[in-house]
Scaffold this active site. Structure first.
Site, PDB file in Angstrom:
ATOM      1  N   LYS A   1       1.005  -1.324   0.079  1.00 27.13           N
ATOM      2  CA  LYS A   1      -0.014   0.035   0.142  1.00 27.13           C
ATOM      3  C   LYS A   1       0.884   1.283   0.098  1.00 27.13           C
ATOM      4  O   LYS A   1       0.665   2.142  -0.764  1.00 27.13           O
ATOM      5  CB  LYS A   1      -0.894  -0.311   1.325  1.00 27.13           C
ATOM      6  CG  LYS A   1      -1.688   1.393   1.535  1.00 27.13           C
ATOM      7  CD  LYS A   1      -2.701   1.407   0.499  1.00 27.13           C
ATOM      8  CE  LYS A   1      -3.315   3.162   0.468  1.00 27.13           C
ATOM      9  NZ  LYS A   1      -4.316   3.098  -0.268  1.00 27.13           N
TER      10      LYS A   1
ATOM     11  N   CYS B   1      -3.694  10.810   1.314  1.00 28.96           N
ATOM     12  CA  CYS B   1      -2.708   9.569   0.951  1.00 28.96           C
ATOM     13  C   CYS B   1      -1.303   9.646   0.434  1.00 28.96           C
ATOM     14  O   CYS B   1      -0.512   9.575   1.242  1.00 28.96           O
ATOM     15  CB  CYS B   1      -3.674   8.614  -0.043  1.00 28.96           C
ATOM     16  SG  CYS B   1      -5.438   8.452   0.838  1.00 28.96           S
TER      17      CYS B   1
END
Ligand code: SAJ
Length: 433
Positions: free
Chosen positions: A215, A269
């Site tokens: 991720k 993010c």
């Protein structure tokens, strides 16, 4: 109830990821309880309404709440599967803060029973799922914990990151491939069975630490590539080249795909996750760290360029186009556009007019600056200078005839037909740099 049938699910955190995830799981027929610390969020969802903007989410939530498949609460209840989707911010030293994840695990621990599955979805530094496992082991010595027992464990614990794009969340939750990282292979298999209920993309099993790193790597990859584009834009500006033209041409090479420059990188993010890698290996991440610095530095560069343009035009009215962190969404979190706009509003006060079709009120950071919120037509009528900060479709659609007499600083390259704007030293400012 057999797990493979319709597990009851508890989703911890009803934000931008947790709420759509809860709603999609509920749509698959499971009874879902969403947990949030914010009573207003809980009440809103229980009315079948939503507190965030995301394409088609309102109808979906309304449907699953009215069919009693989704309800919200501030208190955890027993379930078969627990999904943790709470934020993982970083502190002023860019150190990740996993306290929300651990708090969520703490709340789950007392209600866990044999056969349950615990899944962490929050973007997390490598090793977080192990910490969740250790916390549960401490809180529940009566349960056999995976990786810590030779017998069949009572629980499955896994890390399964989401990779959905804001604005396309409902579609991508279902269609994207998923990495499913178990504390043990058995944990991964149990989590896989759960995701197969609602994911159409391929679900690939691995270990928890690899899934955690995957991720972070995905977002760091994008950040590094945007940094390359942003550096190119500054270099091109200095060399009086049109960076958009250079990128367009370079991308005709079959193995080159340069991303787009802009006023910096925003959202929750990409501007955050690379720091988790840097923090985990500070001596071996010069590239990832530099990319972060280049992208953050681009915000200040845009402010300086804009100031230079504005100072050339005493008294001119300035239209700042966009506050969102990217095109066609209402999310202003960590938005470079907002940072630039606030900085210019503080300096130029009532000369600044903000255009942002995705809000009715200016964010609190503009309080006391004297800046106003206007619609596109008013900005086109009243402003002499236009600074494009977000590539919303509504801005892209403004025809040349309505902006050809303006001084334009287009940080997103949405108006390639705009005549170049020059400031005193002759440098072109239509370019992004
Ligand atoms: N940006 C540029 N130039 C580009 C592309 C983006 O300046 O060529 C800027 C955008 O304007 C924005 C920022 O980068 O300010 C981030 O936008 P984005 O569209 O690249 O990504 P996010 O933050 O909306 O979503 C990302 C996605 N990650 C990747 O594409 C690798 C998404 O798939 C993740 O699920 C999400 O982060 C997340 O939750 O981690």
């Amino acid at each position: 109830m057999a797990f493979e049938e319709k597990p009851s699910v508890c989703v911890m955190g009803l934000g931008y990821i947790g709420l759509p995830t809860a709603a999609v799981i509920a749509r698959s027929g499971c009874h879902v309880l969403g947990i949030d610390v914010n009573q207003h969020v809980v009440d809103t969802i229980n009315r079948g309404e939503i507190h965030i903007e995301e394409v088609d989410l309102d109808g979906l939530v309304q449907g699953v709440v009215s069919r009693k498949l989704l309800r919200a609460s501030t208190t955890v209840e027993p379930a078969d599967v627990f999904v943790i989707a709470v934020p993982t911010p970083f502190d002023e030293n860019h150190a990740p803060d996993i306290s929300f994840v651990l708090n969520a695990a703490n709340k789950i621990a007392p209600v866990l029973k044999s056969g349950d599955t615990v899944i962490v979805e929050s973007t997390s530094p490598v090793g977080t799922t192990d910490k969740v496992k250790e916390l549960i082991a401490r809180e529940r010595p009566d349960l056999k914990i995976p990786g810590m027992t030779k017998e069949t464990p009572d629980l499955a614990i896994a890390y399964c990151p989401e990779r959905v794009l804001p604005g396309r969340i409902l579609e991508e939750l279902v269609s994207n491939d998923r990495s499913i990282g178990g504390i043990t292979p058995r944990c991964a298999r149990k989590a896989l069975t759960f995701y197969k209920r609602f994911v159409r993309g391929e679900c690939i099993t691995t270990d928890a630490r690899s899934a955690e790193m995957t991720k972070l790597v995905e977002n760091a990859f994008r950040d590094v590539n945007i940094a390359f584009a942003n550096e190119l834009s500054i270099v091109s500006d200095q060399m009086e080249l049109d960076v958009w033209e250079v990128i367009r041409l370079a991308n005709r090479h079959p193995r080159v795909n340069i991303l787009q420059p802009g006023p910096g990188v925003g959202g929750h993010c990409i501007a955050v996750d690379p720091w988790f890698i840097v923090h985990g290996a500070p001596d071996h991440t010069p590239l990832i760290r530099t990319a972060r610095e280049v992208n953050d530095g681009k915000i200040d560069h845009v402010v300086r360029q804009a100031e230079a343009l504005i100072e050339e035009q005493p008294g001119a009215k300035i239209g700042l186009l966009g506050l969102a962190f990217k095109a066609n969404i209402d999310d202003f979190r960590e938005s470079p556009a907002k940072k630039v706009a606030v900085s210019l509003a503080k300096r130029f006060g009532s000369r600044t007019a903000i255009v942002e079709p995705y809000t009715d009120t200016l964010p609190k950071e503009f309080e006391g600056t004297g800046a106003s919120l206007v619609d596109v037509d008013t900005a086109l009528l009243e402003c002499d200078i236009l600074i494009v900060l977000v590539d919303h479709d509504a801005f892209r659609a403004i025809p040349l005839a309505e902006r050809s007499d303006k001084l334009v600083y287009d940080t997103r390259g949405i108006w390639p037909d705009q005549p170049a704007t020059k400031i005193d030293d002759g440098r072109k400012l239509r370019l992004v740099g």
